[in-house]
Motif scaffolding. Sequence first.
Motif, PDB file in Angstrom:
ATOM      1  N   HIS A 129       2.352   4.980  -1.400  1.00 25.35           N
ATOM      2  CA  HIS A 129       2.036   6.270  -2.022  1.00 25.35           C
ATOM      3  C   HIS A 129       3.341   7.037  -2.197  1.00 25.35           C
ATOM      4  N   ALA A 150      -0.886   2.355  -4.180  1.00 26.13           N
ATOM      5  CA  ALA A 150      -2.305   2.489  -3.853  1.00 26.13           C
ATOM      6  C   ALA A 150      -2.746   3.923  -4.141  1.00 26.13           C
ATOM      7  N   LYS A 208      -7.092   3.039  -8.342  1.00 26.23           N
ATOM      8  CA  LYS A 208      -7.544   3.112  -6.949  1.00 26.23           C
ATOM      9  C   LYS A 208      -8.932   3.729  -6.931  1.00 26.23           C
ATOM     10  N   HIS A 217       0.863  -1.191   0.000  1.00 28.16           N
ATOM     11  CA  HIS A 217       0.000   0.000   0.000  1.00 28.16           C
ATOM     12  C   HIS A 217       0.897   1.237   0.000  1.00 28.16           C
ATOM     13  N   ASP A 271       0.239   3.139   4.221  1.00 33.17           N
ATOM     14  CA  ASP A 271      -0.094   4.545   3.974  1.00 33.17           C
ATOM     15  C   ASP A 271       0.993   5.481   4.478  1.00 33.17           C
TER      16      ASP A 271
HETATM   17 ZN   LIG Z   1      -3.752   4.891   1.062  1.00 28.70          ZN
END
Ligand SMILES: [Zn+2]
Length: 433
Positions: A76, A118, A194, A74, A330
């Motif tokens: 970014h 993600a 996403k 996940h 995240d």
């Molecule tokens: Zn996320």
Amino acid sequence: MEAKSLKEAKLLKNGLLIDGTGNEVQHGVDVLIEGNKITAVGKNLSVPETYAANEVDIIELNGKTIMPGMTEAHLHLTWQDALYIQDIDFKPIEETMVTAILNAETLIKSGFTSAVSAAARGRVDIAIRDAINRGEFVGPRLLANGAEVSATGSFVDLQPNHVRVHGLAILADGEDAVRRTVRSLFKEGADLVKVNVSGESLSAHARGEMTLYTYKEVRAAVEEAHARGKRVYTHARSSDSVKICVEAGVDIIGHADFIDDEAFEMLVANKDRLFVVPGLNWLVSTLEHGAEYFGQEAIDATGYAEGLQIALKNMRRLYKAGVRVLPGGDYGFKWCPHGGYARDLEHFVKLVGMTPMDAIVSATKYGSQIMEMEDRIGTIEVGKLADILVVDGNPLDDISILQDHSKLNVILKDGEYIARTLEISHEAETARV
Ligand SMILES: [Zn+2]
């Protein structure tokens, strides 16, 4: 970057092998790497006769751990350790690009040799993936994503209606708009899209318990993705959002915290085709440090303290039922910065109750499955690509050592050194008969 010579080999000697399959550890194991592939795993391997002595790097491990490179599920890259999500939304794309390149390097130097994005801003992921694959800079094997497909009023609809910039979301309402958006993201070169199906409780108007997309909208995204052999990754915290995702054929479900028994059964029934990535560190880190930045009242209002307990209970039962639960957290905010990725494995062990071995399998073997590269990466086996970590210590005794980058003594991706703090030696010519 230099072209890879096949006349280039590495022999890792005397390691503790955690091969990523979940099999028992083995002591005193050697691993031979020729070019970008693992060509032998066993005891007392010698330098193949086909090489000149100086063509084989020998690294003595003295019992340090050999394990597969991990997968962050996940990611970014374009979140730049910001304080507010609005900072991510509004940052000019040029600066975002620079930070994302640095984050790609941070990721692989943290022992994560592959990653599933993600969501990202603009075409940043796509450009980075392509540049990494061309060998232009260092980074993980990357499945690239685009902007978050989201309903008007979702938690990433951050801009006042009278001000719209090209930020982290593309707002798309109704089946046709979702279809058009998803089509355009794949046209730009995304590996997956996403879709935000539920809200997120940092945002008062679109909380995690709220379901913000309909079945038909999610199904439209899935149809468009699957028609191209691509996949859909969703943000789905509420129980209804998870049910919509499973029913619609979503491939990767982010969070899944608030599932009821029915949603749980649906996930279990589909465990062979889908993945759950809870993003636990987001909750843990926000609870640990959020009050320093936002005040206790704001953190209490998110309901994360209770939400975390519910998420842990549900991850525990998904894990016990054999659903593939993967690390990915995240990262990319001030209080959960890039580089901490391996914290999710510690949460799996200490909070979810996974065995350390299962936490490693989730980051390696399952990682290769979510990357759709199971035949090439994820385990230390003959014929696999050499994505390998040498760890100073045994992560089965202390899973948190994977967070200490100074203990990652060797990182190999595709047979090439990404990091190396151990000495290389070469067999003396005289040693040859
Ligand atoms: Zn996320």
